[in-house]
Design an enzyme around this catalytic site. Structure first.
Site, mmCIF file in Angstrom:
data_model
loop_
_atom_site.group_PDB
_atom_site.id
_atom_site.type_symbol
_atom_site.label_atom_id
_atom_site.label_comp_id
_atom_site.label_asym_id
_atom_site.label_seq_id
_atom_site.Cartn_x
_atom_site.Cartn_y
_atom_site.Cartn_z
ATOM 1 N N ARG A 56 7.120 8.834 -6.224
ATOM 2 C CA ARG A 56 6.722 7.723 -5.346
ATOM 3 C C ARG A 56 6.191 8.279 -4.023
ATOM 4 N NH1 ARG A 56 11.628 6.238 -7.861
ATOM 5 N NH2 ARG A 56 11.509 4.325 -9.096
ATOM 6 N N HIS B 53 14.692 4.337 -2.195
ATOM 7 C CA HIS B 53 14.188 3.960 -3.525
ATOM 8 C C HIS B 53 13.394 5.147 -4.089
ATOM 9 C CE1 HIS B 53 12.682 1.539 -6.767
ATOM 10 N NE2 HIS B 53 11.427 1.645 -6.360
HETATM 11 P P1 NAI Z 1 -1.822 -1.757 -9.269
HETATM 12 O O1 NAI Z 1 -2.704 -0.564 -9.126
HETATM 13 O O2 NAI Z 1 -1.770 -2.462 -10.562
HETATM 14 O O3 NAI Z 1 -2.210 -2.828 -8.147
HETATM 15 C C1 NAI Z 1 -2.394 -2.503 -6.817
HETATM 16 C C2 NAI Z 1 -3.505 -3.402 -6.309
HETATM 17 O O4 NAI Z 1 -3.654 -3.188 -4.890
HETATM 18 C C3 NAI Z 1 -4.866 -3.117 -6.946
HETATM 19 O O5 NAI Z 1 -5.345 -4.280 -7.597
HETATM 20 C C4 NAI Z 1 -5.747 -2.726 -5.774
HETATM 21 O O6 NAI Z 1 -7.095 -3.172 -5.894
HETATM 22 C C5 NAI Z 1 -5.033 -3.395 -4.613
HETATM 23 N N1 NAI Z 1 -5.348 -2.831 -3.299
HETATM 24 C C6 NAI Z 1 -5.494 -1.532 -2.956
HETATM 25 N N2 NAI Z 1 -5.785 -1.433 -1.634
HETATM 26 C C7 NAI Z 1 -5.782 -2.696 -1.147
HETATM 27 C C8 NAI Z 1 -5.997 -3.246 0.148
HETATM 28 N N3 NAI Z 1 -6.271 -2.464 1.190
HETATM 29 N N4 NAI Z 1 -5.926 -4.592 0.282
HETATM 30 C C9 NAI Z 1 -5.678 -5.394 -0.779
HETATM 31 N N5 NAI Z 1 -5.464 -4.918 -2.017
HETATM 32 C C10 NAI Z 1 -5.521 -3.607 -2.206
HETATM 33 O O7 NAI Z 1 -0.357 -1.274 -8.831
HETATM 34 P P2 NAI Z 1 1.028 -2.023 -9.127
HETATM 35 O O8 NAI Z 1 1.576 -1.508 -10.395
HETATM 36 O O9 NAI Z 1 0.839 -3.460 -8.929
HETATM 37 O O10 NAI Z 1 1.927 -1.421 -7.950
HETATM 38 C C11 NAI Z 1 1.685 -1.790 -6.604
HETATM 39 C C12 NAI Z 1 2.576 -0.988 -5.674
HETATM 40 O O11 NAI Z 1 3.940 -1.367 -5.890
HETATM 41 C C13 NAI Z 1 2.519 0.527 -5.903
HETATM 42 O O12 NAI Z 1 2.592 1.195 -4.667
HETATM 43 C C14 NAI Z 1 3.771 0.799 -6.714
HETATM 44 O O13 NAI Z 1 4.218 2.129 -6.594
HETATM 45 C C15 NAI Z 1 4.720 -0.188 -6.088
HETATM 46 N N6 NAI Z 1 5.887 -0.526 -6.883
HETATM 47 C C16 NAI Z 1 7.063 -0.649 -6.208
HETATM 48 C C17 NAI Z 1 8.212 -1.038 -6.855
HETATM 49 C C18 NAI Z 1 9.477 -1.220 -6.078
HETATM 50 O O14 NAI Z 1 10.536 -1.362 -6.666
HETATM 51 N N7 NAI Z 1 9.411 -1.232 -4.744
HETATM 52 C C19 NAI Z 1 8.218 -1.262 -8.318
HETATM 53 C C20 NAI Z 1 6.904 -1.169 -8.918
HETATM 54 C C21 NAI Z 1 5.789 -0.793 -8.210
#
Ligand code: NAI
Length: 307
Positions: A89, A176
């Site tokens: 992460r 985390h």
């Molecule tokens: P994903 O890649 O499917 O979606 C991320 C989205 O953010 C993409 O659609 C992208 O176009 C968009 N994006 C990027 N820069 C942006 C900006 N400046 N403004 C608006 N949108 C923007 O990734 P996913 O799987 O949805 O994960 C998202 C985040 O959540 C990642 O950092 C991941 O590591 C994190 N995560 C955290 C968890 C937790 O327990 N805290 C659990 C699962 C994921």
């Protein structure tokens, strides 16, 4: 009914969360914002078509314009890169810190009274950045990570013992990451110590499986990470806020002396209600847990410095 919930990032987590929110706690307006042109709009239209089955009256907006954040009551940050096979992460910090800073400025300008839930990784450092950049009261900036880890722990203990998750008391806290704090002292099964159900080696395996669960999932998916359980964990947090539940849920918050730590965000149990993370619960830690908390501070600092 809550007025306006906005989700920044309409990727795997953001879109799954939007669906879960519509099923469980439909607000008056649900906004999805994503930098990828057309993505949030397409997802919003698809979600809208569930109305005939789910009967919500929510107005759905999908856009690439941050202006739609205006006057949101709750904002969830899921934008940024997710890890792929072989990444930690913490490897996401450079790109996601920039995304978080940009989003924080928009949140501060357009929704200064909002409660913000951070999901973007590395969770605790991104929560800290959002806290610093918005300057919001710490009760209104919550990082979702430890409640997902706790749900994972309950699942793994269910699989190991056969016990219902409802008969389990469990808590995971700390950073985390694979170094999350998952201690036998925080687990009870049917009111008894977990040692009454599992042998030492079985328990060790179960606890380590929780720490590695995220990586295990990425290892199978290869190019994306977990999204169903993260979305449901976030939705439970939203329910606790919206329904003013006073539920104790571990969230990442800015610590100001609690647990002997200041100036870092880390998952700790908090009372969650309409104010956000209203009260930090200070657990009486065992000697081993105290050592782990010290290590958490080092992990946080290392990740902060690698930006
Ligand atoms: P994903 O890649 O499917 O979606 C991320 C989205 O953010 C993409 O659609 C992208 O176009 C968009 N994006 C990027 N820069 C942006 C900006 N400046 N403004 C608006 N949108 C923007 O990734 P996913 O799987 O949805 O994960 C998202 C985040 O959540 C990642 O950092 C991941 O590591 C994190 N995560 C955290 C968890 C937790 O327990 N805290 C659990 C699962 C994921």
């Amino acid at each position: 009914m809550i007025k306006k919930i906005s989700i920044i990032g309409a990727g795997a987590v953001g879109s799954t969360l939007a669906f879960t929110v519509l099923e469980r706690i439909p607000p008056q307006t649900l906004v999805l914002i994503d930098i990828a042109v057309g993505l949030a709009k397409g997802i919003a239209l698809d979600l809208e078509d569930t109305r005939g089955h789910l009967n919500f009256t929510t107005a759905l907006i999908g856009t690439n314009s941050y202006q739609e954040l205006k006057d949101s009551d709750i904002i969830i940050l899921t934008a940024g890169a997710a890890r792929r096979e072989g990444m930690t992460r913490a490897d996401l910090i450079k790109i996601n810190a920039t995304v978080a800073r940009e989003a924080s400025q928009k949140i501060k300008e357009l929704a200064p009274a909002a409660i913000v839930i951070v999901i973007t990784n590395p969770l605790d450092v991104i929560t800290y950045i959002v806290s610093q950049e918005t300057g919001f009261d710490r009760k209104r900036i919550l990082g979702m990570g430890s409640s997902l880890d706790t749900s994972r722990l309950k699942n793994i203990l269910h699989l190991a013992t056969g016990a219902s998750t409802l008969s389990l008391e469990a808590l995971v806290y700390g950073i985390h990451s694979k170094d999350m704090i998952v201690s036998d002292a925080r687990i009870k099964i049917e009111g008894k110590s977990i040692h009454s159900k599992l042998k030492d080696n079985e328990l060790k395996l179960a606890l380590s499986a929780v720490q590695l669960r995220g990586a295990e999932i990425v290892g199978h998916l290869k190019t994306k990470s977990a999204h169903f359980a993260p979305a449901v964990s976030c939705c439970s947090l939203l329910e606790a806020i919206i329904n003013d539940k006073n539920e104790i849920i571990p969230v990442s918050v800015l610590l100001k002396g609690e647990y002997g730590l200041s100036g870092i965000c880390m998952g700790v149990p908090c009372t969650i209600n309409r104010n956000g993370a209203d009260k930090i619960i200070e657990l009486e830690l065992t000697a081993t847990e105290k050592e782990e908390v010290k290590k958490a501070k080092e992990l946080f600092s290392q990740c902060m410095m690698s930006q």
